[in-house]
Every structure is written in C-alpha cells, then in structure tokens.
Design a protein around this motif. Structure first.
Motif, PDB file in Angstrom:
ATOM      1  N   GLY A  86       0.846  -1.189   0.000  1.00 10.61           N
ATOM      2  CA  GLY A  86       0.000   0.000   0.000  1.00 10.61           C
ATOM      3  C   GLY A  86       0.879   1.235   0.000  1.00 10.61           C
ATOM      4  O   GLY A  86       1.971   1.245   0.580  1.00 10.61           O
ATOM      5  N   SER A  87       0.400   2.258  -0.642  1.00  6.84           N
ATOM      6  CA  SER A  87       1.188   3.483  -0.749  1.00  6.84           C
ATOM      7  C   SER A  87       0.894   4.403   0.427  1.00  6.84           C
ATOM      8  O   SER A  87      -0.043   4.190   1.190  1.00  6.84           O
ATOM      9  N   VAL A  88       1.742   5.415   0.561  1.00  5.87           N
ATOM     10  CA  VAL A  88       1.575   6.428   1.597  1.00  5.87           C
ATOM     11  C   VAL A  88       1.364   7.765   0.895  1.00  5.87           C
ATOM     12  O   VAL A  88       2.070   8.089  -0.068  1.00  5.87           O
ATOM     13  N   HIS A  96       3.583  11.227  -2.285  1.00  4.74           N
ATOM     14  CA  HIS A  96       2.935   9.944  -2.518  1.00  4.74           C
ATOM     15  C   HIS A  96       3.964   8.944  -2.998  1.00  4.74           C
ATOM     16  O   HIS A  96       4.761   9.233  -3.877  1.00  4.74           O
ATOM     17  N   GLY A  97       3.954   7.761  -2.415  1.00 11.56           N
ATOM     18  CA  GLY A  97       4.890   6.735  -2.874  1.00 11.56           C
ATOM     19  C   GLY A  97       4.809   5.497  -2.016  1.00 11.56           C
ATOM     20  O   GLY A  97       3.860   5.295  -1.252  1.00 11.56           O
ATOM     21  N   PHE A  98       5.838   4.668  -2.181  1.00 13.36           N
ATOM     22  CA  PHE A  98       5.896   3.374  -1.503  1.00 13.36           C
ATOM     23  C   PHE A  98       7.214   3.241  -0.747  1.00 13.36           C
ATOM     24  O   PHE A  98       8.212   3.850  -1.119  1.00 13.36           O
ATOM     25  N   GLY A 102      12.863  -1.036   2.223  1.00 12.67           N
ATOM     26  CA  GLY A 102      13.412   0.032   3.049  1.00 12.67           C
ATOM     27  C   GLY A 102      13.708   1.324   2.312  1.00 12.67           C
ATOM     28  O   GLY A 102      14.227   2.267   2.913  1.00 12.67           O
ATOM     29  N   GLN A 103      13.364   1.397   1.031  1.00 10.57           N
ATOM     30  CA  GLN A 103      13.661   2.582   0.237  1.00 10.57           C
ATOM     31  C   GLN A 103      12.375   3.248  -0.228  1.00 10.57           C
ATOM     32  O   GLN A 103      11.420   2.569  -0.623  1.00 10.57           O
ATOM     33  N   TRP A 104      12.375   4.567  -0.189  1.00 15.12           N
ATOM     34  CA  TRP A 104      11.218   5.323  -0.672  1.00 15.12           C
ATOM     35  C   TRP A 104      11.195   5.333  -2.190  1.00 15.12           C
ATOM     36  O   TRP A 104      12.195   5.644  -2.836  1.00 15.12           O
TER      37      TRP A 104
END
Ligand SMILES: [Zn+2]
Length: 107
Positions: A86-88, A96-98, A102-104
C-alpha cells in the motif's frame, strides 16, 4: 500512549531508518515488548509542515506521516528493509509513494 518504540528510538525526527529522498521512518509497536508492529512513523520533506511549524529542517520534529493496521508489511524481521503493501500519501502536499525494501519510491 498505546504505541511503543524500540529502546533508543525517539518520536523526534529524523526516523531511525533513512529511506532516501529525504524520507525516514521509525517502526512503532502495539505492545511494550515491541513484538506486534503497529506501523511506521514517517518523516517526509513537506513544505506545508515546514510552513506550519516555521522550521527549515524537520530534524528534531515529530513525524508528519504514519501508517497503521490498514497497510500490509513484509520483511518485518529486518526493519531496514521493510516493504509496505500500500502506498503512503499526504493529500495536502501531494507526497505519494511506496516503501519497498526500506527505500522510498515516489509515484
Ligand atoms: Zn507533506
């Protein structure tokens, strides 16, 4: 407070784990022994947060995004490489992203 941090972790930023792109995160737990992951406190470079707080640098400032039980989590035994299902999104600034491994990853 019903959310617990690992020993040494702080609600003041930046997060324990650097995800790149100026994003960092700190896991929080639902139990004192820190065995039940609740989600991630997250910090992102947010012009609106900076404007609201009047600071140029979010270091030492609390998180400005958060995940919870609505997200899925993989690699939770290695928080430096956690993956969110799920994205943030910060709907106010458009961030907006994932988090993957451990990496954006912006999207
Ligand atoms: Zn934002």
């Amino acid at each position: 407070m019903n959310e617990h941090l690992d020993n040494g972790a702080s609600i003041a930023g930046p997060g324990v784990f650097d995800a790149g792109h100026g994003v960092s995160y700190t896991p929080y737990y639902l139990d004192e022994k820190c065995t039940r992951l609740g989600g991630l406190y997250m910090w992102h470079p947010c012009p609106l947060t900076r404007e609201r707080l009047g600071v140029d640098d979010l270091t030492g400032v609390g998180p400005n995004a958060k995940t919870g039980q609505a997200w899925g989590y993989e690699n939770v035994d290695d928080m430096a490489h956690i993956t969110l299902i799920g994205s943030v999104l910060d709907p106010e600034c458009g961030w907006h992203g994932f988090i993957r491994n451990g990496q954006w990853e912006p999207c």
